[in-house]
Design a protein around this motif. Structure first.
Motif, PDB file in Angstrom:
ATOM      1  N   GLU A 138      42.920  33.473  44.960  1.00  0.00           N
ATOM      2  CA  GLU A 138      43.335  34.709  44.314  1.00  0.00           C
ATOM      3  C   GLU A 138      44.609  34.571  43.480  1.00  0.00           C
ATOM      4  O   GLU A 138      44.664  35.104  42.364  1.00  0.00           O
ATOM      5  N   LEU A 142      44.445  35.583  39.679  1.00  0.00           N
ATOM      6  CA  LEU A 142      45.253  36.694  39.181  1.00  0.00           C
ATOM      7  C   LEU A 142      46.195  36.234  38.075  1.00  0.00           C
ATOM      8  O   LEU A 142      46.419  36.962  37.102  1.00  0.00           O
ATOM      9  N   CYS A 183      52.497  49.812  43.674  1.00  0.00           N
ATOM     10  CA  CYS A 183      51.233  49.693  42.950  1.00  0.00           C
ATOM     11  C   CYS A 183      51.126  50.762  41.872  1.00  0.00           C
ATOM     12  O   CYS A 183      50.750  50.469  40.732  1.00  0.00           O
ATOM     13  N   GLU A 204      43.699  47.823  38.399  1.00  0.00           N
ATOM     14  CA  GLU A 204      43.226  46.707  39.221  1.00  0.00           C
ATOM     15  C   GLU A 204      44.268  45.599  39.276  1.00  0.00           C
ATOM     16  O   GLU A 204      44.545  45.036  40.347  1.00  0.00           O
ATOM     17  N   GLN A 207      47.049  46.620  41.566  1.00  0.00           N
ATOM     18  CA  GLN A 207      46.676  46.531  42.979  1.00  0.00           C
ATOM     19  C   GLN A 207      46.694  45.094  43.463  1.00  0.00           C
ATOM     20  O   GLN A 207      47.183  44.791  44.564  1.00  0.00           O
ATOM     21  N   ARG A 208      46.178  44.187  42.667  1.00  0.00           N
ATOM     22  CA  ARG A 208      46.149  42.775  43.051  1.00  0.00           C
ATOM     23  C   ARG A 208      47.558  42.197  43.107  1.00  0.00           C
ATOM     24  O   ARG A 208      47.886  41.407  44.011  1.00  0.00           O
ATOM     25  N   THR A 211      49.148  43.494  46.327  1.00  0.00           N
ATOM     26  CA  THR A 211      48.607  42.827  47.508  1.00  0.00           C
ATOM     27  C   THR A 211      49.232  41.458  47.701  1.00  0.00           C
ATOM     28  O   THR A 211      49.642  41.089  48.812  1.00  0.00           O
ATOM     29  N   LEU A 212      49.338  40.678  46.617  1.00  0.00           N
ATOM     30  CA  LEU A 212      49.938  39.352  46.721  1.00  0.00           C
ATOM     31  C   LEU A 212      51.431  39.434  47.018  1.00  0.00           C
ATOM     32  O   LEU A 212      51.967  38.630  47.774  1.00  0.00           O
TER      33      LEU A 212
END
Length: 248
Positions: A138, A142, A183, A204, A207-208, A211-212
């Motif tokens: 990921e 990303l 976010c 999107e 959000q990614r 998360t990371l």
């Protein structure tokens, strides 16, 4: 055989050395991330995007094997790990200094990244350097996605700068929980710098990124996020202005 195909046939690079499990190659910046990920897949003989089918690029990776030009070769298998150090520097940068940075990047991938990771060093022509270490999967996907977003003609060339300035100015507390506030604010910053259909990708990406960021150590989260965006922006800038002499 496999490495030369990946570096010189699938990408516009030049292979300098490949022996055992060591690879040393030079590539244009636009090809760097793609070649890194492709070599990682080739090392294990697995490719999630084409598993179970023929790859149109000529090299098929599946179930720990590689098939190229009628030859079936056994790779290291899905449980094998591979670490990669990459340095992006101007073609006139002293080679000895670049090699030292490359060795350091490889060690960061193995030590800070916990192996099976990559570490990128960007040596700025204006002085200083950017460094990013992360796992495959990921984070690499990303990084490519954010680079592609920032290089798009419908995204302001200052999108990353505005986002970074915002992160500095806000003096955000360390993101906790699900990072909902971070976010939302990242999505707003990315969206306002775009126009047209590209803007639908902002939520999107935000959000990614969130998360990371939450997966990093609590004290390093915002600094890691700033560095991730900075490296993506640099890569986007170099892809937009190919021919500037930057080499990985």
């Amino acid at each position: 055989t496999i490495v030369r195909h990946v570096v010189e046939q699938e990408h516009l690079g030049r292979l300098i050395y490949a022996g055992g499990d060591d690879v040393f190659a030079m590539l244009p910046v636009a090809d760097a991330l793609s070649a890194m990920q492709r070599l990682r897949h080739a090392y294990s003989g697995t490719d999630p995007e084409h598993e179970g089918g023929r790859d149109p690029r000529g090299l098929t990776l599946s179930k720990g094997f590689a098939y190229l030009n009628g030859q079936l070769m056994r790779m290291m298998g899905s449980k094998a790990t591979a670490s990669c150090g990459t340095v992006i520097a101007h073609h006139q940068a002293p080679l000895a200094a670049v090699r030292r940075e490359l060795a350091a990047a490889e060690q960061r991938a193995k030590n800070e990244g916990g192996r099976d990771a990559f570490s990128i060093t960007v040596i700025k022509r204006s002085g200083g350097a950017l460094r990013l270490t992360a796992k495959w999967g990921e984070p690499m996907q990303l990084l490519c996605a954010l680079r592609d977003y920032l290089k798009d003609d419908n995204v302001s060339r200052r999108a990353a700068y505005h986002t970074l300035e915002w992160l500095h100015a806000q003096e955000l507390p360390t993101p906790e929980g699900d990072g909902a506030m971070l976010c939302k604010l990242l999505a707003y910053q990315l969206d306002r710098q775009g126009s047209g259909d590209i803007r639908h990708k902002a939520p999107e990406l935000a959000q990614r990124l969130t998360t990371l960021t939450l997966q990093q150590g609590a004290a390093q989260r915002i600094d890691w996020l700033r560095n991730f965006i900075s490296v993506a922006e640099f890569l986007a800038r170099e892809v937009r202005t190919q021919g500037t002499g930057e080499t990985a």
